[in-house]
Design a protein around this motif. Structure first.
Motif, PDB file in Angstrom:
ATOM      1  N   ILE A  76       6.516 -33.047  11.857  1.00 50.93           N
ATOM      2  CA  ILE A  76       5.402 -33.976  12.352  1.00 50.93           C
ATOM      3  C   ILE A  76       4.893 -32.973  13.487  1.00 50.93           C
ATOM      4  O   ILE A  76       3.755 -32.851  13.723  1.00 50.93           O
ATOM      5  N   PHE A  77       5.828 -32.362  14.379  1.00 56.55           N
ATOM      6  CA  PHE A  77       5.372 -31.913  15.582  1.00 56.55           C
ATOM      7  C   PHE A  77       4.600 -30.550  15.362  1.00 56.55           C
ATOM      8  O   PHE A  77       3.341 -30.272  15.660  1.00 56.55           O
ATOM      9  N   SER A  78       5.075 -29.608  14.247  1.00 56.30           N
ATOM     10  CA  SER A  78       4.432 -28.267  14.175  1.00 56.30           C
ATOM     11  C   SER A  78       3.099 -28.626  13.134  1.00 56.30           C
ATOM     12  O   SER A  78       2.011 -28.157  13.637  1.00 56.30           O
ATOM     13  N   THR A  79       3.119 -29.798  12.440  1.00 60.24           N
ATOM     14  CA  THR A  79       1.868 -30.030  11.576  1.00 60.24           C
ATOM     15  C   THR A  79       0.786 -30.466  12.398  1.00 60.24           C
ATOM     16  O   THR A  79      -0.452 -30.308  12.325  1.00 60.24           O
ATOM     17  N   SER A  80       1.326 -31.346  13.355  1.00 56.75           N
ATOM     18  CA  SER A  80       0.362 -31.896  14.380  1.00 56.75           C
ATOM     19  C   SER A  80      -0.462 -31.021  15.508  1.00 56.75           C
ATOM     20  O   SER A  80      -1.669 -30.841  15.707  1.00 56.75           O
ATOM     21  N   ALA A  81       0.241 -30.059  15.777  1.00 52.51           N
ATOM     22  CA  ALA A  81       0.229 -28.969  16.496  1.00 52.51           C
ATOM     23  C   ALA A  81      -0.933 -28.090  16.131  1.00 52.51           C
ATOM     24  O   ALA A  81      -2.043 -27.785  16.654  1.00 52.51           O
ATOM     25  N   VAL A  82      -0.858 -27.756  14.941  1.00 53.26           N
ATOM     26  CA  VAL A  82      -1.913 -26.723  14.061  1.00 53.26           C
ATOM     27  C   VAL A  82      -3.126 -27.682  13.941  1.00 53.26           C
ATOM     28  O   VAL A  82      -4.099 -26.938  14.190  1.00 53.26           O
ATOM     29  N   LEU A  83      -3.071 -28.899  13.368  1.00 53.27           N
ATOM     30  CA  LEU A  83      -4.350 -29.621  13.038  1.00 53.27           C
ATOM     31  C   LEU A  83      -5.159 -29.869  14.495  1.00 53.27           C
ATOM     32  O   LEU A  83      -6.341 -29.619  14.419  1.00 53.27           O
ATOM     33  N   ALA A  84      -4.352 -29.924  15.789  1.00 54.12           N
ATOM     34  CA  ALA A  84      -4.979 -29.929  17.085  1.00 54.12           C
ATOM     35  C   ALA A  84      -5.696 -28.894  17.625  1.00 54.12           C
ATOM     36  O   ALA A  84      -6.286 -28.759  18.547  1.00 54.12           O
ATOM     37  N   GLY A  85      -5.489 -27.471  16.810  1.00 52.82           N
ATOM     38  CA  GLY A  85      -5.756 -26.295  17.340  1.00 52.82           C
ATOM     39  C   GLY A  85      -4.711 -25.570  18.410  1.00 52.82           C
ATOM     40  O   GLY A  85      -5.222 -24.724  18.959  1.00 52.82           O
ATOM     41  N   ALA A  86      -3.638 -26.200  18.501  1.00 55.57           N
ATOM     42  CA  ALA A  86      -2.737 -25.684  19.324  1.00 55.57           C
ATOM     43  C   ALA A  86      -1.646 -24.592  18.609  1.00 55.57           C
ATOM     44  O   ALA A  86      -1.703 -24.607  17.496  1.00 55.57           O
ATOM     45  N   LYS A  87      -1.127 -23.654  19.473  1.00 55.20           N
ATOM     46  CA  LYS A  87      -0.400 -22.837  18.936  1.00 55.20           C
ATOM     47  C   LYS A  87       1.102 -23.520  18.716  1.00 55.20           C
ATOM     48  O   LYS A  87       1.549 -24.281  19.637  1.00 55.20           O
ATOM     49  N   VAL A  88       1.821 -23.418  17.851  1.00 54.91           N
ATOM     50  CA  VAL A  88       3.029 -23.807  17.669  1.00 54.91           C
ATOM     51  C   VAL A  88       3.990 -23.027  18.577  1.00 54.91           C
ATOM     52  O   VAL A  88       4.188 -22.042  18.358  1.00 54.91           O
ATOM     53  N   PRO A  89       4.739 -23.987  19.510  1.00 51.58           N
ATOM     54  CA  PRO A  89       5.491 -23.096  20.411  1.00 51.58           C
ATOM     55  C   PRO A  89       6.647 -22.409  19.717  1.00 51.58           C
ATOM     56  O   PRO A  89       7.299 -22.887  18.697  1.00 51.58           O
ATOM     57  N   PRO A  90       7.213 -21.622  20.269  1.00 56.34           N
ATOM     58  CA  PRO A  90       8.559 -20.629  19.650  1.00 56.34           C
ATOM     59  C   PRO A  90       9.666 -21.355  19.303  1.00 56.34           C
ATOM     60  O   PRO A  90       9.652 -22.593  20.249  1.00 56.34           O
ATOM     61  N   ASN A  91      10.439 -20.848  18.621  1.00 57.21           N
ATOM     62  CA  ASN A  91      11.854 -21.836  18.509  1.00 57.21           C
ATOM     63  C   ASN A  91      11.607 -23.298  18.097  1.00 57.21           C
ATOM     64  O   ASN A  91      12.915 -24.176  18.470  1.00 57.21           O
ATOM     65  N   GLN A  92      10.442 -23.775  17.352  1.00 55.91           N
ATOM     66  CA  GLN A  92      10.634 -24.928  16.578  1.00 55.91           C
ATOM     67  C   GLN A  92      11.391 -24.832  15.491  1.00 55.91           C
ATOM     68  O   GLN A  92      11.482 -23.842  14.658  1.00 55.91           O
ATOM     69  N   ASP A  93      12.013 -25.992  15.237  1.00 53.35           N
ATOM     70  CA  ASP A  93      12.675 -26.034  13.776  1.00 53.35           C
ATOM     71  C   ASP A  93      12.038 -26.777  12.653  1.00 53.35           C
ATOM     72  O   ASP A  93      12.198 -26.588  11.657  1.00 53.35           O
ATOM     73  N   GLY A  94      10.792 -27.330  13.240  1.00 55.39           N
ATOM     74  CA  GLY A  94       9.972 -27.919  12.337  1.00 55.39           C
ATOM     75  C   GLY A  94       8.958 -26.990  11.729  1.00 55.39           C
ATOM     76  O   GLY A  94       8.851 -26.106  12.223  1.00 55.39           O
ATOM     77  N   ARG A  95       8.405 -27.418  10.633  1.00 53.12           N
ATOM     78  CA  ARG A  95       7.343 -26.731   9.973  1.00 53.12           C
ATOM     79  C   ARG A  95       5.947 -27.344   9.934  1.00 53.12           C
ATOM     80  O   ARG A  95       5.945 -28.736   9.711  1.00 53.12           O
ATOM     81  N   ASP A  96       4.824 -26.612   9.743  1.00 49.15           N
ATOM     82  CA  ASP A  96       3.790 -26.931   9.331  1.00 49.15           C
ATOM     83  C   ASP A  96       3.458 -27.280   7.962  1.00 49.15           C
ATOM     84  O   ASP A  96       3.778 -26.561   7.056  1.00 49.15           O
ATOM     85  N   LEU A  97       3.321 -28.444   7.633  1.00 48.77           N
ATOM     86  CA  LEU A  97       3.347 -28.860   6.024  1.00 48.77           C
ATOM     87  C   LEU A  97       2.082 -28.841   5.396  1.00 48.77           C
ATOM     88  O   LEU A  97       1.920 -28.655   4.297  1.00 48.77           O
ATOM     89  N   MET A  98       0.950 -28.623   6.450  1.00 44.85           N
ATOM     90  CA  MET A  98      -0.251 -28.813   5.409  1.00 44.85           C
ATOM     91  C   MET A  98      -0.579 -27.801   4.341  1.00 44.85           C
ATOM     92  O   MET A  98      -1.165 -28.063   3.475  1.00 44.85           O
ATOM     93  N   PRO A  99      -0.150 -26.359   4.671  1.00 42.99           N
ATOM     94  CA  PRO A  99      -0.170 -25.362   3.665  1.00 42.99           C
ATOM     95  C   PRO A  99       0.422 -25.788   2.497  1.00 42.99           C
ATOM     96  O   PRO A  99      -0.190 -25.349   1.246  1.00 42.99           O
ATOM     97  N   TYR A 100       1.566 -26.536   2.426  1.00 40.69           N
ATOM     98  CA  TYR A 100       2.174 -26.903   1.424  1.00 40.69           C
ATOM     99  C   TYR A 100       1.529 -28.239   0.718  1.00 40.69           C
ATOM    100  O   TYR A 100       1.285 -28.220  -0.697  1.00 40.69           O
ATOM    101  N   LEU A 101       0.980 -28.871   1.430  1.00 37.72           N
ATOM    102  CA  LEU A 101       0.241 -30.050   0.977  1.00 37.72           C
ATOM    103  C   LEU A 101      -1.114 -30.046   0.404  1.00 37.72           C
ATOM    104  O   LEU A 101      -1.499 -30.646  -0.578  1.00 37.72           O
TER     105      LEU A 101
END
Length: 473
Positions: free
Chosen positions: A364-389
């Motif tokens: 949820i963190f990485s997905t929301s970050a990308v949608l908001a126009g932010a860079k995903v911070p380094p060392n995140q364990d989450g993934r941006d789901l939107m490209p898959y969805l």
């Protein structure tokens, strides 16, 4: 005069650019249920308790069949969701309860960036309504973790209606019944039960309902009160991008069902199950009001809605079903870690989809970050789901998941999973399961597949070496 016109033109261009950027930022609503079992929603296979409003999120969007959380209980699970990280990376391992919530040093470390902080810095208005459970001392107030508004409580639980419990049927755990007996004791709309062998926790002790930073007196059934506040938040901020984290305490104990909702389930003979059904249907009605407000405000196509539970359901405590999974809240089996997870974004995500690959609440963190126009911070364990969805990527966003909580541990890698339930034993007692073939984790393959067991144990140890010691216990 020319300089005034240039300044005016520059201001107009800046405002127009900001408005265009804001228009591209979707609203994000996270609806978090508390202790909801994997098998309790209609869309998850429960025919007994209708949940049409929650089910509609899946009907008009995506249902994830392999969604995990970062811990089998409330607080570290929330820490993982809001930071996008395995919580043991920063020492958030255990689940504080009662007075421990107020201890200095017990809470989400201020150095950890939350999703609210990230979105706030992208121009979002951020609100938390409901349960916090990430620290009750001043250092950990939601305002200090990126939230503009807060209405709720900071400990692990809260009564939905305080004594004298008007308008609800209440079932409380007790060690001993009147007359020093065991079993159930019933008086009007109050029931005592010794089935758990301990007393109901002191949920409301020094744990008021808070608006901002001040205690308030709340008279509505708490699920309804949180919904009222959420509808108001959406209405007041519909002209700008917002992040609403609506963390219900339903269906967490204490068991308190509204009398009018209890009457909808007269066919359920067991009163404990009947109260649970009333609590769940009240939660579903509330989700319906949130979705109705989005429609009324014409925000459906501008809003990503996510519904999930913080962990599996505690069956003996609530009657919650995690079927077909083994175990429940507190367990490293699938029933403690795999949760209902639904997502809807009208006009962007196709309807009636099922996503079969493993995902995590951390995403949820990485997905929301990308949608908001932010860079995903380094060392995140989450993934941006939107490209898959959106079918821009295929396959699974994750190859492995790691869990640790004291002597309990687990690792899933591909379709294989190891679980350690050593309890008070000195040496680990790892079990091995093939989740694809054995969803209910009935067949321990540790002896037959010793090489695979050792491979996963080695990987768990590698990941464990990256984690920090517990900040508190």
């Amino acid at each position: 005069m020319a300089s005034i016109k240039l300044c005016s033109l520059f201001l107009t261009l800046c405002l127009t650019t900001n408005m265009l950027h804001a228009a591209d930022q979707p609203n994000i609503i996270v609806l978090l249920a508390d202790d909801l079992g994997y098998g309790e929603l209609g869309c998850q296979g429960n025919p007994q308790i209708p949940t049409p409003h929650i089910d509609s999120i899946a009907e008009n969007g995506i249902r994830f069949t392999q969604a995990y959380v970062t811990a089998p209980n409330c607080s570290p699970s929330r820490a993982g969701l809001l930071t996008g990280k395995i919580p043991t990376r920063f020492g958030y391992e255990f689940n504080p309860i009662g007075a421990r919530n107020e201890d200095p040093g017990t809470g989400l470390p201020p150095a950890e960036q939350t999703l609210a902080e990230l979105l706030h810095d992208q121009g979002y208005t951020t609100g938390l309504i409901g349960k916090w459970h990430l620290g009750g001392a001043a250092d950990y107030h939601p305002y200090r973790h990126g939230f503009d508004e807060f209405f709720g409580f900071v400990h692990e639980g809260h009564y939905f209606v305080p004594p004298p419990y008007q308008g609800v049927t209440t079932m409380l755990r007790r060690k001993t019944l009147p007359g020093r007996s065991q079993g159930r004791w019933v008086s009007d709309n109050l029931i005592y039960s010794t089935h758990m062998g301990h007393n109901e926790p002191d949920y409301d002790a020094n744990n008021p309902i808070i608006r901002g930073g001040q205690p308030v007196v709340e008279t509505e059934y708490l699920t309804d009160a949180f919904t009222r506040e959420a509808v108001s938040f959406i209405d007041r901020h519909q002209d700008k991008p917002f992040f609403l984290y609506l963390a219900y305490n339903a269906v967490h104990s204490p068991l308190q069902g509204k009398v009018k909702d209890m009457q909808r389930f007269k066919q359920i003979k067991d009163v404990q199950r009947r109260i649970f059904a009333a609590m769940l249907v009240s939660l579903d009605d509330s989700v319906g009001k949130i979705l109705k407000q989005l429609s009324k405000s014409q925000l459906d196509q501008k809003t990503l809605v996510i519904f999930l539970s913080d962990n599996g359901g505690p069956t003996r405590e609530l009657t919650s079903s995690n079927l077909p999974l083994r175990g429940g809240k507190g367990s490293m089996n699938e029933g403690g870690l795999r949760v209902p997870f639904l997502m809807r974004w009208t006009g962007t995500l196709k309807r009636q989809q099922t996503f079969p690959h493993p995902i995590s609440s951390m995403d949820i963190f990485s997905t929301s970050a990308v949608l908001a126009g932010a860079k995903v911070p380094p060392n995140q364990d989450g993934r941006d789901l939107m490209p898959y969805l959106l079918k821009q990527k295929t396959g699974s966003p994750h190859e492995e998941f790691f869990w640790r909580q004291g002597n309990r541990a687990a690792l899933r890698k591909g379709n294989w999973k190891i679980v350690n339930h050593r309890g008070h034993r000195k040496e680990p007692a790892w079990e091995l399961f093939n989740i694809a073939d054995d969803l209910s984790e009935k067949q321990n393959l540790a002896l037959q597949q010793a090489e695979k067991l050792n491979e996963l144990k080695s990987r768990w140890n590698e990941l464990n070496a990256q984690m920090k010691p517990a900040l508190f216990r």
